[in-house]
Scaffold this motif. Structure first.
Motif, PDB file in Angstrom:
ATOM      1  N   ASN A 197       0.801  -1.227   0.000  1.00 40.23           N
ATOM      2  CA  ASN A 197       0.000   0.000   0.000  1.00 40.23           C
ATOM      3  C   ASN A 197       0.834   1.279   0.000  1.00 40.23           C
ATOM      4  OD1 ASN A 197      -2.768   0.795  -0.164  1.00 40.23           O
ATOM      5  ND2 ASN A 197      -2.572   1.725   1.868  1.00 40.23           N
ATOM      6  N   LYS A 198       2.165   1.170  -0.097  1.00 39.56           N
ATOM      7  CA  LYS A 198       3.007   2.360  -0.055  1.00 39.56           C
ATOM      8  C   LYS A 198       2.805   3.245  -1.280  1.00 39.56           C
ATOM      9  CE  LYS A 198       6.635   0.623   2.995  1.00 39.56           C
ATOM     10  NZ  LYS A 198       6.342   1.608   4.060  1.00 39.56           N
ATOM     11  N   ALA A 199       2.532   2.650  -2.436  1.00 44.32           N
ATOM     12  CA  ALA A 199       2.319   3.460  -3.634  1.00 44.32           C
ATOM     13  C   ALA A 199       1.055   4.308  -3.496  1.00 44.32           C
ATOM     14  CB  ALA A 199       2.223   2.570  -4.873  1.00 44.32           C
ATOM     15  N   ILE A 200      -0.005   3.693  -3.025  1.00 39.51           N
ATOM     16  CA  ILE A 200      -1.258   4.434  -2.826  1.00 39.51           C
ATOM     17  C   ILE A 200      -1.066   5.518  -1.779  1.00 39.51           C
ATOM     18  CG2 ILE A 200      -3.650   4.249  -2.045  1.00 39.51           C
ATOM     19  CD1 ILE A 200      -3.150   3.174  -4.870  1.00 39.51           C
ATOM     20  N   GLU A 201      -0.304   5.243  -0.741  1.00 37.77           N
ATOM     21  CA  GLU A 201      -0.018   6.260   0.272  1.00 37.77           C
ATOM     22  C   GLU A 201       0.729   7.441  -0.334  1.00 37.77           C
ATOM     23  OE1 GLU A 201       2.163   4.309   3.335  1.00 37.77           O
ATOM     24  OE2 GLU A 201       0.465   3.107   4.033  1.00 37.77           O
ATOM     25  N   LYS A 202       1.651   7.164  -1.261  1.00 35.15           N
ATOM     26  CA  LYS A 202       2.405   8.230  -1.918  1.00 35.15           C
ATOM     27  C   LYS A 202       1.490   9.170  -2.683  1.00 35.15           C
ATOM     28  CE  LYS A 202       7.084   8.379  -2.076  1.00 35.15           C
ATOM     29  NZ  LYS A 202       7.892   9.610  -2.182  1.00 35.15           N
TER      30      LYS A 202
END
Length: 549
Positions: free
Chosen positions: A157-162
């Protein structure tokens, strides 16, 4: 890895074809932003119901060629997308390099942006802060394809958080392959065995090996002409991605992450180049340089590859995909045998500063009538880039990818290298049938089997698959993953960063090469802070707080 994961690309190919041919693919009960959706409505995640035209502008690679008759607005990529999605892109303008950046900045400043475009992180944050972007939260929930969501899930989920600003998804982020961050210490194993050396685990082991390589004639030519650890004129730069001959892997053994924004011992986001851990690592490099264990010429070299290829050095830091350079070394010396290692810190932990999981974003102008078009475009682009759409295999991928309708960015599994490694291993062991592999992996398998039958007879075969064997297995080890907390540009950075970078680079080189004492690091830190560093640090911290609210 779960058993089904190894077949994921094959399965997703079938899922993609099914989604495109079904009358009601991608069923969802979520409503989607301004997508005119109603509860329980079933939508096509790959095609607009009616043709629409969308405005955009983009950066293209300078000098990139197109077939005769094609243009930046009308080429194989734009025609593919139009056929797949019902979306025509009207290109307002395009440019290259600095011209593109200048025109983009003017457009953003005057709020004269197109319907959809691909932007870097700094532009993304500026647009989001100014309220110029459409919230894509519900659009993503409803329109993101199974493959698209699978890729984002691989990032934890780090990409969506970015791409999330103040709790809202304001863009569709790219996904970088995380293996590209790992800085291996590559060592000539044949030299280690000849000299009776043990595999390296610590920085002190690097020094031991370098000393032996310098003093004990590992190449057996009767001359003291070999060197220790390689380096080059950008050896202190660290953008996250591993590069050849920089000192990233050594700094990480001290929990040091220069040129990146990381959390200090108190949890505050600060500039890694100013921390005590960086000073400690510089001290070790200084010690090694003084002892002749680092190439004396490293500070003036633009490219240190020839030192390895010629057999002059057998010790360098580099990425997992170093097989190309190593293959060139084989050509000169068929006995050369390189092995990759990860270096531990004083506590026995392996650390790695990761590649920013996302640094480019598809964004939609606030108020656009069909924001779902951005997600539909992304689904098709991803299916083509990952080659799971059979029609994409008809495209000529030698044509520069910047000619896609809004430009180019990578969308892949964050752990793509590890996944491919598992597939290759299963196919080579007989646990998976070769015909079950996708075209890319089948080609890799064929190269591996030919090389297995005749080792290194064709180095093109060897370098085409070997990175997914031994180096990929090293990638699967447990290690501490560190992420740069901030990868954009603040207002003061735009004015002062170049001077601060020059100050840093000069200070580091002078310390390591013995022109200044190690304690001059403290003066560098105070000068850096006084010349804009403190101001920039506050801006970075404030921007991170604003984005998280």
């Amino acid at each position: 890895m779960k058993k089904g994961k190894s077949l994921i690309l094959l399965v997703l190919t079938a899922a993609f074809v099914s989604a495109c041919t079904s009358q009601n693919p991608g069923a969802s009960t979520n409503t989607g932003g301004n997508a005119s959706a109603v509860p329980n409505e079933k939508v096509d995640q790959f095609k607009m119901p009616n043709p629409i035209e969308i405005t955009t502008f983009k950066g293209v690679t300078a000098g990139a060629k197109l077939p005769e008759g094609d243009t930046a607005e009308n080429n194989q990529y734009t025609r593919y997308i139009k056929d797949k999605t019902n979306i025509s892109f009207k290109l307002l303008w395009y440019a290259s390099g600095a011209d593109y950046t200048q025109k983009l900045n003017l457009a953003v400043a005057s709020n004269d942006i197109p319907d959809i475009m691909l932007v870097d992180e700094g532009t993304f944050l500026s647009l989001a802060a100014a309220g110029q972007l459409e919230d894509l939260s519900k659009v993503y929930e409803k329109y993101a394809s199974p493959l698209t969501k699978e890729l984002y899930n691989s990032t934890g989920n780090k990409a969506i958080e970015k791409a999330t600003y103040k709790g809202k998804l304001m863009g569709i982020p790219n996904i970088s392959v995380q293996a590209d961050a790992m800085s291996f210490l590559w060592v000539r194993k044949d030299w280690m065995e000849k000299l009776g050396l043990q595999a390296p685990k610590s920085v002190d082991d690097i020094a031991t090996i370098a000393k032996a390589f310098v003093e004990k004639d590992p190449d057996g030519n009767g001359k003291t002409d070999t060197i220790g650890l390689t380096g080059y004129d950008k050896a202190f730069e660290n953008g996250g991605k591993a590069s050849f001959h920089n000192f990233k892997g050594l700094f990480e053994a001290y929990n040091a992450y220069p040129t990146n924004w990381v959390k200090d011992s108190s949890g505050n986001v600060v500039y890694g180049s100013t921390l005590p851990e960086t000073k400690q690592a510089l001290g070790k490099l200084r010690e090694m340089y003084a002892a002749g264990l680092i190439d004396k010429e490293f500070a003036i070299l633009k490219n240190a590859n020839p030192n390895v290829i010629s057999g002059k050095s057998g010790l360098f830091f580099g990425p997992w995909w170093a097989t190309g350079m190593i293959a060139d070394t084989f050509t000169n010396n068929p006995k050369a045998d390189f092995t990759p290692y990860l270096i531990m810190d004083a506590k026995g932990q392996k650390n790695n500063l990761m590649v920013p999981v996302s640094n480019r974003f598809i964004v939609v102008k606030k108020g656009m009538k069909h924001p779902e078009a951005a997600m539909i475009y992304a689904n098709n682009f991803i299916a083509a880039q990952r080659k799971v759409d059979p029609d994409a295999l008809k495209l000529d991928f030698s044509i520069d990818a910047s000619y896609w309708p809004i430009g180019n960015a990578t969308y892949d599994y964050a752990d793509a290298v590890e996944r491919k490694s598992e597939m290759l291993k299963k196919a080579m062991s007989g646990a998976m049938k070769p015909e079950e592999l996708n075209p890319e992996m089948k080609d890799m398998y064929d190269k591996a089997m030919r090389d297995k039958a005749n080792p290194r007879k064709d180095v093109k075969d060897w370098k085409g698959y070997w990175g997914y064997t031994v180096p990929a297995e090293v990638l699967k080890q447990n290690y501490n993953k560190v992420y740069s907390e901030y990868t954009a540009v603040t207002k003061t950075m735009e004015r002062k960063w170049a001077n601060l970078q020059k100050l840093e680079t000069e200070a580091f080189f002078k310390i390591v090469m013995g022109d200044q004492p190690l304690d001059s690091f403290d003066k560098f830190v105070s000068d850096w802070k006084a010349q804009g560093g403190d101001e920039i640090t506050k801006e970075v911290q404030n921007e991170l707080k604003a984005a998280s609210k």
